[in-house]
Design a protein around this motif. Structure first.
Motif, mmCIF file in Angstrom:
data_model
loop_
_atom_site.group_PDB
_atom_site.id
_atom_site.type_symbol
_atom_site.label_atom_id
_atom_site.label_comp_id
_atom_site.label_asym_id
_atom_site.label_seq_id
_atom_site.Cartn_x
_atom_site.Cartn_y
_atom_site.Cartn_z
ATOM 1 N N SER A 1 44.823 47.858 44.900
ATOM 2 C CA SER A 1 45.685 46.942 44.135
ATOM 3 C C SER A 1 45.048 46.422 42.847
ATOM 4 C CB SER A 1 46.056 45.729 45.009
ATOM 5 O OG SER A 1 44.921 44.904 45.222
ATOM 6 N N GLY A 2 43.720 46.505 42.738
ATOM 7 C CA GLY A 2 43.032 45.948 41.572
ATOM 8 C C GLY A 2 42.748 44.458 41.694
ATOM 9 N N ILE A 3 43.052 43.880 42.863
ATOM 10 C CA ILE A 3 42.879 42.427 43.022
ATOM 11 C C ILE A 3 41.503 42.117 43.636
ATOM 12 C CG2 ILE A 3 43.777 40.328 44.140
ATOM 13 C CD1 ILE A 3 46.540 41.778 44.283
ATOM 14 N N THR A 4 40.764 41.200 42.984
ATOM 15 C CA THR A 4 39.490 40.740 43.557
ATOM 16 C C THR A 4 39.623 39.311 44.095
ATOM 17 O OG1 THR A 4 38.713 39.984 41.404
ATOM 18 C CG2 THR A 4 38.061 42.177 42.056
ATOM 19 N N SER A 5 40.502 38.532 43.451
ATOM 20 C CA SER A 5 40.790 37.173 43.934
ATOM 21 C C SER A 5 42.148 36.770 43.399
ATOM 22 C CB SER A 5 39.719 36.180 43.455
ATOM 23 O OG SER A 5 39.752 36.083 42.046
ATOM 24 N N ARG A 6 42.665 35.684 43.936
ATOM 25 C CA ARG A 6 43.972 35.180 43.490
ATOM 26 C C ARG A 6 43.944 33.676 43.598
ATOM 27 N NH1 ARG A 6 42.215 37.680 47.196
ATOM 28 N NH2 ARG A 6 43.662 39.392 47.480
ATOM 29 N N ARG A 7 44.973 32.999 43.035
ATOM 30 C CA ARG A 7 45.047 31.535 43.092
ATOM 31 C C ARG A 7 46.122 31.135 44.083
ATOM 32 N NH1 ARG A 7 42.220 29.009 38.841
ATOM 33 N NH2 ARG A 7 40.931 30.615 37.853
ATOM 34 N N TRP A 8 45.775 30.177 44.936
ATOM 35 C CA TRP A 8 46.758 29.612 45.862
ATOM 36 C C TRP A 8 46.946 28.145 45.537
ATOM 37 C CZ3 TRP A 8 45.680 31.388 51.631
ATOM 38 C CH2 TRP A 8 45.906 32.774 51.727
ATOM 39 N N ALA A 9 48.188 27.722 45.495
ATOM 40 C CA ALA A 9 48.498 26.315 45.228
ATOM 41 C C ALA A 9 48.217 25.474 46.475
ATOM 42 C CB ALA A 9 49.958 26.184 44.827
ATOM 43 N N GLU A 10 47.721 24.261 46.244
ATOM 44 C CA GLU A 10 47.582 23.286 47.339
ATOM 45 C C GLU A 10 48.967 22.683 47.597
ATOM 46 O OE1 GLU A 10 44.847 23.027 48.895
ATOM 47 O OE2 GLU A 10 43.185 23.435 47.521
ATOM 48 N N THR B 1 42.375 38.683 38.966
ATOM 49 C CA THR B 1 42.000 37.338 39.436
ATOM 50 C C THR B 1 43.209 36.429 39.638
ATOM 51 O OG1 THR B 1 41.634 36.688 37.141
ATOM 52 C CG2 THR B 1 39.690 37.380 38.413
ATOM 53 N N ALA B 2 44.419 36.968 39.432
ATOM 54 C CA ALA B 2 45.625 36.143 39.597
ATOM 55 C C ALA B 2 46.514 36.638 40.732
ATOM 56 C CB ALA B 2 46.436 36.113 38.298
ATOM 57 N N GLY B 3 46.304 37.871 41.186
ATOM 58 C CA GLY B 3 47.211 38.450 42.172
ATOM 59 C C GLY B 3 48.573 38.690 41.547
ATOM 60 N N ASN B 4 49.550 38.922 42.412
ATOM 61 C CA ASN B 4 50.924 39.166 41.962
ATOM 62 C C ASN B 4 51.687 37.844 42.055
ATOM 63 O OD1 ASN B 4 53.716 39.707 41.954
ATOM 64 N ND2 ASN B 4 53.468 41.726 42.886
ATOM 65 N N THR B 5 52.044 37.288 40.889
ATOM 66 C CA THR B 5 52.737 35.993 40.852
ATOM 67 C C THR B 5 54.199 36.149 40.438
ATOM 68 O OG1 THR B 5 51.974 35.594 38.595
ATOM 69 C CG2 THR B 5 50.610 34.672 40.387
ATOM 70 N N SER B 6 54.777 37.319 40.671
ATOM 71 C CA SER B 6 56.197 37.569 40.413
ATOM 72 C C SER B 6 56.592 37.115 39.000
ATOM 73 C CB SER B 6 57.043 36.895 41.503
ATOM 74 O OG SER B 6 58.397 37.268 41.392
ATOM 75 N N SER B 7 57.571 36.225 38.884
ATOM 76 C CA SER B 7 58.099 35.883 37.552
ATOM 77 C C SER B 7 57.076 35.215 36.648
ATOM 78 C CB SER B 7 59.316 34.969 37.692
ATOM 79 O OG SER B 7 58.907 33.688 38.140
ATOM 80 N N ALA B 8 55.964 34.731 37.209
ATOM 81 C CA ALA B 8 54.963 34.048 36.372
ATOM 82 C C ALA B 8 53.949 35.009 35.774
ATOM 83 C CB ALA B 8 54.237 32.988 37.205
ATOM 84 N N SER B 9 53.924 36.252 36.255
ATOM 85 C CA SER B 9 52.771 37.103 35.930
ATOM 86 C C SER B 9 52.700 37.509 34.458
ATOM 87 C CB SER B 9 52.756 38.340 36.833
ATOM 88 O OG SER B 9 53.582 39.374 36.346
ATOM 89 N N ILE B 10 53.831 37.733 33.809
ATOM 90 C CA ILE B 10 53.790 38.199 32.411
ATOM 91 C C ILE B 10 53.315 37.096 31.452
ATOM 92 C CG2 ILE B 10 55.278 38.975 30.500
ATOM 93 C CD1 ILE B 10 56.628 40.857 32.564
ATOM 94 N N PRO B 11 53.901 35.887 31.504
ATOM 95 C CA PRO B 11 53.363 34.852 30.604
ATOM 96 C C PRO B 11 51.922 34.469 30.944
ATOM 97 C CG PRO B 11 55.028 33.926 32.089
ATOM 98 C CD PRO B 11 55.100 35.417 32.221
ATOM 99 N N LEU B 12 51.563 34.498 32.239
ATOM 100 C CA LEU B 12 50.164 34.207 32.596
ATOM 101 C C LEU B 12 49.235 35.256 31.984
ATOM 102 C CD1 LEU B 12 50.298 33.171 36.389
ATOM 103 C CD2 LEU B 12 49.454 31.764 34.487
ATOM 104 N N PRO C 1 43.813 25.632 40.767
ATOM 105 C CA PRO C 1 42.346 25.754 40.765
ATOM 106 C C PRO C 1 41.782 26.523 41.958
ATOM 107 C CG PRO C 1 43.018 23.458 40.386
ATOM 108 C CD PRO C 1 44.261 24.227 40.746
ATOM 109 N N ARG C 2 42.501 26.531 43.083
ATOM 110 C CA ARG C 2 41.902 27.141 44.281
ATOM 111 C C ARG C 2 41.845 28.674 44.201
ATOM 112 N NH1 ARG C 2 43.717 27.694 50.480
ATOM 113 N NH2 ARG C 2 41.848 28.797 51.043
ATOM 114 N N VAL C 3 40.625 29.207 44.184
ATOM 115 C CA VAL C 3 40.409 30.654 44.122
ATOM 116 C C VAL C 3 40.259 31.181 45.546
ATOM 117 C CG1 VAL C 3 38.833 32.470 43.329
ATOM 118 C CG2 VAL C 3 39.249 30.454 41.881
ATOM 119 N N VAL C 4 41.039 32.205 45.882
ATOM 120 C CA VAL C 4 40.955 32.810 47.211
ATOM 121 C C VAL C 4 40.481 34.253 47.030
ATOM 122 C CG1 VAL C 4 42.276 33.467 49.265
ATOM 123 C CG2 VAL C 4 42.794 31.316 48.070
#
Ligand code: UT7
Length: 328
Positions: free
Chosen positions: A43-52, A281-292, A20-23
């Motif tokens: 990069s095309g990034i405006t925000s990303r999610r960081w895990a708590e 809005t997700a940034g680069n999440t490596s192996s998670a990025s395609i299914p996301l 949930p945390r938007v950075v």
């Protein structure tokens, strides 16, 4: 008996976990000398999610897996294998895939894969073959990362890019082929452009070197991806017996929106092709990025059941993998 079973494999469900945390970029620029405008345009990034802290890889991977199983209408008891792609598991001696299987309440074979940002497409390739060979009826494929754990948040070359999240597919037997053959490979000779510095062994010998964090020669990775990956994408279409003109949706690893645009240009994809832009809005999440990214396109109705989607993952190693799927 098995001769009467369908021999095709298809994606049956998709799941996602976004912390949930938007950075936003303003927050990133409190730690590095940069600007919202530079980050957005480069990069095309405006925000990303960081895990708590309590959003562990286990929590995120299990969340995405549960969503994919529900979407597919498949019970965890029906799984024949759990595959989890990650390059950020802090507890590799108790592999993440085994922990996820346990969290889902199953004791099936479970295997963690590290093929960095190509890990999800590697997992999908293995899942397809397991299902088609009759080894497993259903395979869960998850990509999960907490890249913020291995990012130096003061490093202006990487701090704005990497983020956290998880995405998952359920792959199962189908009458019609819904996952094309994987086209994959590695290029270790060029691997020095991306890695942990120092590595864990050097850090253990000399803690004064500082905690290991991602070190990336961004321009060189960019060039490699933009020049080499279109050929791989094209080969994946050929392997699936389709042409680029048959592609409805393009879901490349969300590394940098400019890499995506370079690939779209090189492949001459028409404007009618839906191109994933989850990186914004997700940034680069490596192996998670395609299914996301596919999860978002489906949720927004931009990718529809029956659409043909071209997936391509690429990253540290260097490694890459691509395949064509039918959107469930
Ligand atoms: O996940 C798979 C692996 N990763 C990737 O695929 C990432 C691939 N690479 C990239 O996405 C890009 O290379 C980056 C987004 C990381 C960097 O963009 P770039 O256009 O390649 O920038 P650069 O490193 O070539 O730097 C351009 C300029 C430099 O200034 P000068 O020498 O032109 O004066 C840098 O010092 O931008 C400067 N710069 C920055 N300025 C503001 C570098 N980082 C920043 C920053 N903010 N954060």
């Amino acid at each position: 008996m098995s001769q009467n079973l369908p021999r095709g494999a298809a994606v049956l469900g998709v799941g996602a976990y976004r912390p949930p945390r938007v950075v936003d970029n303003e927050e990133i620029c409190r730690s590095i000398d940069s600007s919202d405008e530079w980050i957005r345009t480069r990069s095309g990034i405006t925000s990303r999610r960081w895990a708590e802290d309590d959003e562990t890889l286990d929590v995120m991977a299990t969340g995405a897996a549960t969503g994919a199983l529900a979407d597919a209408g498949v019970d965890p008891a029906a799984l024949g294998m759990v595959l989890v792609a990650t390059c950020t598991d802090p507890q590799p001696v108790r592999p993440l895939a085994v922990r996820v299987a346990a969290a889902l309440g199953t004791e099936v074979p479970a295997l963690t894969i590290n093929a960095t940002c190509a890990g999800f497409c590697y997992g999908l390739g293995v899942a397809r073959d397991l299902v088609r060979a009759g080894t497993a009826e259903h395979v869960l494929v998850v990509g999960a990362e907490r890249l913020t754990d291995i990012t130096d948040h003061q490093d202006r070359a990487t701090a704005f890019i990497f983020a956290d999240g998880s995405g998952a597919f359920v792959v199962g037997r189908a009458e019609e082929e819904g996952v094309g053959p994987v086209v994959w490979g590695s290029d270790g000779a060029r691997g020095e452009v991306l890695g942990l510095a120092p590595d864990w062994a050097a850090f253990r010998r000399d803690p004064a070197l500082g905690r290991p964090a991602i070190e990336m020669q961004g321009r060189r990775v960019f060039k490699w991806a933009a020049e080499q990956m279109p050929k791989v994408a094209e080969a994946a279409c050929k392997a699936a017996g389709v042409t680029l003109a048959d592609v409805d949706v393009f879901v490349p690893h969300q590394a940098n929106q400019r890499i995506t645009e370079a690939m779209v240009k090189a492949l001459q994809l028409p404007a009618s092709v839906v191109v994933a832009d989850d990186i914004a809005t997700a940034g680069n999440t490596s192996s998670a990025s395609i299914p996301l990214a596919l999860h978002r396109l489906r949720t927004e109705g931009r990718a529809r059941p029956g659409d043909r989607a071209l997936l391509i993952g690429f990253g540290g190693g260097l490694v890459y993998a691509a395949q064509v799927i039918t959107v469930p």
